[in-house]
Design an enzyme around this catalytic site. Structure first.
Site, mmCIF file in Angstrom:
data_model
loop_
_atom_site.group_PDB
_atom_site.id
_atom_site.type_symbol
_atom_site.label_atom_id
_atom_site.label_comp_id
_atom_site.label_asym_id
_atom_site.label_seq_id
_atom_site.Cartn_x
_atom_site.Cartn_y
_atom_site.Cartn_z
ATOM 1 N N THR A 1 0.841 -1.175 -0.082
ATOM 2 C CA THR A 1 -0.036 -0.169 -0.031
ATOM 3 C C THR A 1 0.760 1.306 -0.040
ATOM 4 O O THR A 1 2.021 1.442 0.433
ATOM 5 C CB THR A 1 -0.863 -0.047 1.288
ATOM 6 O OG1 THR A 1 -0.474 0.528 2.238
ATOM 7 C CG2 THR A 1 -1.593 -1.289 1.386
ATOM 8 N N ASP B 1 -4.900 4.978 2.744
ATOM 9 C CA ASP B 1 -4.548 5.893 3.690
ATOM 10 C C ASP B 1 -5.141 4.843 5.000
ATOM 11 O O ASP B 1 -6.221 4.645 5.362
ATOM 12 C CB ASP B 1 -5.477 7.143 3.943
ATOM 13 C CG ASP B 1 -4.992 8.024 4.816
ATOM 14 O OD1 ASP B 1 -4.485 7.655 5.933
ATOM 15 O OD2 ASP B 1 -5.255 9.363 4.811
ATOM 16 N N ASN C 1 3.506 -1.289 8.511
ATOM 17 C CA ASN C 1 4.626 -0.448 8.256
ATOM 18 C C ASN C 1 4.405 1.256 8.106
ATOM 19 O O ASN C 1 5.395 1.865 8.511
ATOM 20 C CB ASN C 1 5.620 -1.085 7.147
ATOM 21 C CG ASN C 1 6.707 -0.153 6.859
ATOM 22 O OD1 ASN C 1 7.754 -0.029 7.551
ATOM 23 N ND2 ASN C 1 6.466 0.711 5.710
ATOM 24 N N TYR D 1 5.828 11.429 17.835
ATOM 25 C CA TYR D 1 6.578 10.059 17.327
ATOM 26 C C TYR D 1 7.004 9.091 18.260
ATOM 27 O O TYR D 1 6.384 7.910 18.150
ATOM 28 C CB TYR D 1 7.549 10.358 16.257
ATOM 29 C CG TYR D 1 8.108 9.129 15.436
ATOM 30 C CD1 TYR D 1 7.507 8.924 14.535
ATOM 31 C CD2 TYR D 1 9.084 8.430 16.222
ATOM 32 C CE1 TYR D 1 7.756 7.750 13.631
ATOM 33 C CE2 TYR D 1 9.655 7.430 15.424
ATOM 34 C CZ TYR D 1 8.854 6.973 14.106
ATOM 35 O OH TYR D 1 9.241 5.884 13.514
ATOM 36 N N LYS E 1 5.008 5.374 19.266
ATOM 37 C CA LYS E 1 5.616 4.088 18.952
ATOM 38 C C LYS E 1 5.670 3.369 20.313
ATOM 39 O O LYS E 1 5.659 2.096 20.604
ATOM 40 C CB LYS E 1 7.112 4.368 18.541
ATOM 41 C CG LYS E 1 7.016 4.773 17.050
ATOM 42 C CD LYS E 1 6.413 3.819 16.105
ATOM 43 C CE LYS E 1 6.817 4.192 14.833
ATOM 44 N NZ LYS E 1 6.001 3.320 13.695
ATOM 45 N N THR F 1 16.152 5.589 5.269
ATOM 46 C CA THR F 1 14.980 5.921 4.458
ATOM 47 C C THR F 1 14.648 7.195 4.072
ATOM 48 O O THR F 1 15.279 8.118 4.600
ATOM 49 C CB THR F 1 13.612 5.231 5.042
ATOM 50 O OG1 THR F 1 13.457 5.979 6.168
ATOM 51 C CG2 THR F 1 14.050 3.825 5.304
#
Length: 223
Positions: A38, A56, A79, A142, A146, A177
Protein backbone atom coordinates in the site's frame (compact mmCIF):
# COMPACT_ATOMS: atom_id res chain seq x y z
CA UNK A 1 4.36 -19.92 15.90
CA UNK A 2 6.37 -19.26 12.78
CA UNK A 3 4.93 -19.59 9.29
CA UNK A 4 6.44 -20.42 5.92
CA UNK A 5 6.76 -17.38 3.67
CA UNK A 6 7.17 -19.55 0.58
CA UNK A 7 3.87 -19.58 -1.27
CA UNK A 8 2.24 -17.09 1.12
CA UNK A 9 0.20 -13.98 0.41
CA UNK A 10 1.25 -10.90 2.38
CA UNK A 11 0.18 -7.31 2.98
CA UNK A 12 2.69 -4.52 3.67
CA UNK A 13 1.34 -1.07 4.47
CA UNK A 14 3.63 1.68 3.28
CA UNK A 15 5.15 -0.98 1.07
CA UNK A 16 6.20 1.11 -1.92
CA UNK A 17 9.09 2.99 -0.32
CA UNK A 18 11.78 2.75 2.32
CA UNK A 19 11.69 -0.11 4.80
CA UNK A 20 8.29 -1.27 3.56
CA UNK A 21 9.64 -1.70 0.03
CA UNK A 22 12.62 -3.64 1.41
CA UNK A 23 10.22 -5.95 3.29
CA UNK A 24 8.23 -6.53 0.09
CA UNK A 25 11.45 -7.40 -1.76
CA UNK A 26 12.54 -9.82 0.98
CA UNK A 27 9.16 -11.55 1.13
CA UNK A 28 9.26 -12.13 -2.62
CA UNK A 29 12.86 -13.37 -2.41
CA UNK A 30 11.69 -15.96 0.13
CA UNK A 31 9.00 -17.19 -2.26
CA UNK A 32 5.85 -15.24 -1.38
CA UNK A 33 3.27 -15.66 -4.14
CA UNK A 34 1.72 -12.22 -3.82
CA UNK A 35 2.30 -9.06 -1.83
CA UNK A 36 -0.25 -6.28 -1.52
CA UNK A 37 1.84 -3.14 -1.05
CA UNK A 38 0.00 0.00 0.00
CA UNK A 39 0.83 3.66 -0.45
CA UNK A 40 -1.08 6.90 0.00
CA UNK A 41 -0.84 7.68 -3.71
CA UNK A 42 -0.90 5.28 -6.69
CA UNK A 43 2.49 3.91 -7.75
CA UNK A 44 3.33 1.62 -10.63
CA UNK A 45 5.06 -1.67 -9.85
CA UNK A 46 7.20 -3.73 -12.20
CA UNK A 47 6.81 -7.15 -10.53
CA UNK A 48 3.58 -8.99 -11.37
CA UNK A 49 3.60 -10.53 -7.88
CA UNK A 50 3.13 -7.07 -6.34
CA UNK A 51 -0.34 -5.59 -6.21
CA UNK A 52 -0.21 -1.89 -5.46
CA UNK A 53 -3.08 -0.53 -3.36
CA UNK A 54 -3.81 3.13 -2.73
CA UNK A 55 -4.55 3.39 0.99
CA UNK A 56 -4.60 5.84 3.84
CA UNK A 57 -4.47 3.68 6.99
CA UNK A 58 -6.52 6.28 8.86
CA UNK A 59 -9.49 5.60 6.56
CA UNK A 60 -11.85 2.92 7.93
CA UNK A 61 -13.52 2.18 4.59
CA UNK A 62 -10.21 1.91 2.76
CA UNK A 63 -8.77 -0.50 5.31
CA UNK A 64 -11.94 -2.62 5.17
CA UNK A 65 -11.68 -2.80 1.37
CA UNK A 66 -8.04 -3.86 1.63
CA UNK A 67 -8.91 -6.66 4.08
CA UNK A 68 -11.62 -7.90 1.72
CA UNK A 69 -9.35 -7.66 -1.34
CA UNK A 70 -6.44 -9.44 0.38
CA UNK A 71 -8.59 -11.87 2.36
CA UNK A 72 -6.21 -14.76 1.58
CA UNK A 73 -3.23 -13.10 3.24
CA UNK A 74 -1.50 -14.89 6.11
CA UNK A 75 1.11 -12.16 6.75
CA UNK A 76 0.27 -8.53 7.53
CA UNK A 77 3.05 -5.99 8.11
CA UNK A 78 2.00 -2.68 9.68
CA UNK A 79 4.76 -0.44 8.41
CA UNK A 80 3.04 2.80 7.34
CA UNK A 81 3.53 5.66 9.75
CA UNK A 82 4.01 9.38 10.20
CA UNK A 83 6.60 11.72 11.68
CA UNK A 84 5.62 14.94 13.44
CA UNK A 85 4.70 16.53 16.73
CA UNK A 86 8.26 17.16 17.88
CA UNK A 87 7.13 18.59 21.23
CA UNK A 88 4.26 17.23 23.28
CA UNK A 89 4.11 20.61 25.03
CA UNK A 90 4.45 23.03 22.11
CA UNK A 91 3.35 21.20 18.95
CA UNK A 92 -0.17 21.68 17.67
CA UNK A 93 -2.54 19.13 19.22
CA UNK A 94 -3.98 18.37 15.81
CA UNK A 95 -0.52 17.39 14.56
CA UNK A 96 0.04 15.18 17.62
CA UNK A 97 -3.33 13.50 17.06
CA UNK A 98 -2.43 12.87 13.41
CA UNK A 99 0.77 11.09 14.44
CA UNK A 100 -1.10 8.85 16.89
CA UNK A 101 -3.88 8.28 14.35
CA UNK A 102 -1.35 6.88 11.86
CA UNK A 103 1.22 5.17 14.07
CA UNK A 104 -1.07 3.65 16.70
CA UNK A 105 -4.65 3.67 15.49
CA UNK A 106 -3.72 3.03 11.85
CA UNK A 107 -1.88 -0.15 12.79
CA UNK A 108 -4.69 -1.13 15.15
CA UNK A 109 -7.28 -0.46 12.45
CA UNK A 110 -5.46 -2.74 9.99
CA UNK A 111 -5.04 -5.42 12.65
CA UNK A 112 -8.73 -5.36 13.57
CA UNK A 113 -9.73 -5.62 9.92
CA UNK A 114 -7.45 -8.56 9.15
CA UNK A 115 -7.76 -10.55 12.39
CA UNK A 116 -11.05 -12.25 11.39
CA UNK A 117 -9.64 -13.06 7.95
CA UNK A 118 -6.49 -14.62 9.41
CA UNK A 119 -8.49 -16.55 12.00
CA UNK A 120 -10.82 -17.92 9.31
CA UNK A 121 -7.79 -19.05 7.30
CA UNK A 122 -6.40 -20.96 10.29
CA UNK A 123 -4.00 -18.31 11.55
CA UNK A 124 -1.18 -16.07 10.44
CA UNK A 125 1.26 -13.40 11.52
CA UNK A 126 0.88 -9.67 12.12
CA UNK A 127 4.02 -7.53 12.29
CA UNK A 128 4.04 -4.07 13.88
CA UNK A 129 7.00 -1.86 13.00
CA UNK A 130 7.78 0.27 16.05
CA UNK A 131 11.09 1.89 17.07
CA UNK A 132 13.82 1.98 19.68
CA UNK A 133 12.08 5.24 20.63
CA UNK A 134 9.34 3.06 22.12
CA UNK A 135 11.62 2.94 25.18
CA UNK A 136 13.37 6.33 25.06
CA UNK A 137 11.89 9.72 26.02
CA UNK A 138 12.37 12.97 24.16
CA UNK A 139 10.92 12.32 20.71
CA UNK A 140 7.57 14.01 21.10
CA UNK A 141 4.49 12.53 19.47
CA UNK A 142 6.43 10.10 17.29
CA UNK A 143 8.22 8.38 20.17
CA UNK A 144 5.11 8.43 22.34
CA UNK A 145 3.03 6.88 19.57
CA UNK A 146 5.62 4.14 19.10
CA UNK A 147 5.64 3.49 22.86
CA UNK A 148 1.87 3.11 22.66
CA UNK A 149 2.27 0.76 19.69
CA UNK A 150 4.76 -1.34 21.68
CA UNK A 151 2.23 -1.71 24.50
CA UNK A 152 -0.61 -2.44 22.08
CA UNK A 153 1.51 -5.04 20.29
CA UNK A 154 2.08 -6.93 23.53
CA UNK A 155 -1.63 -6.84 24.39
CA UNK A 156 -2.67 -7.92 20.89
CA UNK A 157 -0.25 -10.85 21.06
CA UNK A 158 -2.17 -12.12 24.08
CA UNK A 159 -5.59 -11.42 22.60
CA UNK A 160 -4.92 -13.05 19.25
CA UNK A 161 -2.93 -16.08 20.37
CA UNK A 162 -5.97 -18.32 20.79
CA UNK A 163 -7.06 -17.46 17.23
CA UNK A 164 -3.80 -18.83 15.87
CA UNK A 165 -2.48 -15.34 15.07
CA UNK A 166 1.04 -14.41 16.14
CA UNK A 167 2.01 -10.76 16.67
CA UNK A 168 5.61 -9.59 16.25
CA UNK A 169 7.00 -6.24 17.36
CA UNK A 170 9.92 -4.81 15.38
CA UNK A 171 12.21 -2.25 17.00
CA UNK A 172 15.01 -0.38 15.25
CA UNK A 173 17.13 2.74 15.32
CA UNK A 174 17.89 5.10 12.44
CA UNK A 175 17.35 3.32 9.13
CA UNK A 176 18.31 4.64 5.71
CA UNK A 177 14.94 5.76 4.31
CA UNK A 178 13.57 8.98 2.87
CA UNK A 179 11.91 9.75 6.23
CA UNK A 180 15.29 10.58 7.79
CA UNK A 181 17.30 11.31 4.65
CA UNK A 182 18.40 14.71 6.01
CA UNK A 183 19.91 13.32 9.21
CA UNK A 184 23.68 12.87 9.15
CA UNK A 185 23.88 9.84 11.44
CA UNK A 186 24.83 6.18 11.09
CA UNK A 187 21.87 4.29 9.61
CA UNK A 188 20.76 0.69 9.22
CA UNK A 189 20.51 -0.88 5.77
CA UNK A 190 16.76 -1.40 5.10
CA UNK A 191 17.53 -4.69 3.32
CA UNK A 192 19.22 -6.04 6.46
CA UNK A 193 16.32 -4.96 8.67
CA UNK A 194 13.87 -6.56 6.23
CA UNK A 195 15.84 -9.81 6.31
CA UNK A 196 15.61 -9.87 10.11
CA UNK A 197 11.87 -9.17 9.98
CA UNK A 198 11.19 -12.05 7.61
CA UNK A 199 13.44 -14.29 9.71
CA UNK A 200 11.21 -13.38 12.66
CA UNK A 201 8.08 -14.23 10.69
CA UNK A 202 9.45 -17.66 9.82
CA UNK A 203 10.83 -18.39 13.29
CA UNK A 204 7.84 -17.08 15.24
CA UNK A 205 9.81 -14.51 17.23
CA UNK A 206 7.91 -12.18 19.56
CA UNK A 207 10.33 -9.33 18.90
CA UNK A 208 12.87 -8.33 16.28
CA UNK A 209 15.62 -6.06 17.65
CA UNK A 210 17.23 -4.92 14.44
CA UNK A 211 20.46 -3.27 15.56
CA UNK A 212 22.95 -3.08 18.39
CA UNK A 213 21.63 0.24 19.70
CA UNK A 214 18.14 -1.21 20.02
CA UNK A 215 19.42 -4.34 21.72
CA UNK A 216 21.41 -2.27 24.24
CA UNK A 217 18.46 -0.01 25.02
CA UNK A 218 16.10 -2.98 25.39
CA UNK A 219 18.44 -4.59 27.93
CA UNK A 220 19.13 -1.37 29.84
CA UNK A 221 15.46 -0.44 30.20
CA UNK A 222 14.26 -3.86 31.28
CA UNK A 223 17.22 -5.21 33.25
Amino acid sequence: MGIDVNGATAVVTGGRRGLGKAVVTELLARGADRVYATSRSPEEGGDPRITGVELDITDDAGVTRLADTAAGATIVVNNAGLLGGQSLLLSDLGEIRSVFEANLFGSLRVTRAFAPKLAAAGGGTIVNIASVLSWLPGSGAYGSSKAALWSATNSLRDELRDLGIHVIGVYLGYTDTSMIADLDVPKNDPADVARQIVNGIESGADEVLADELTRRVRVSVFS
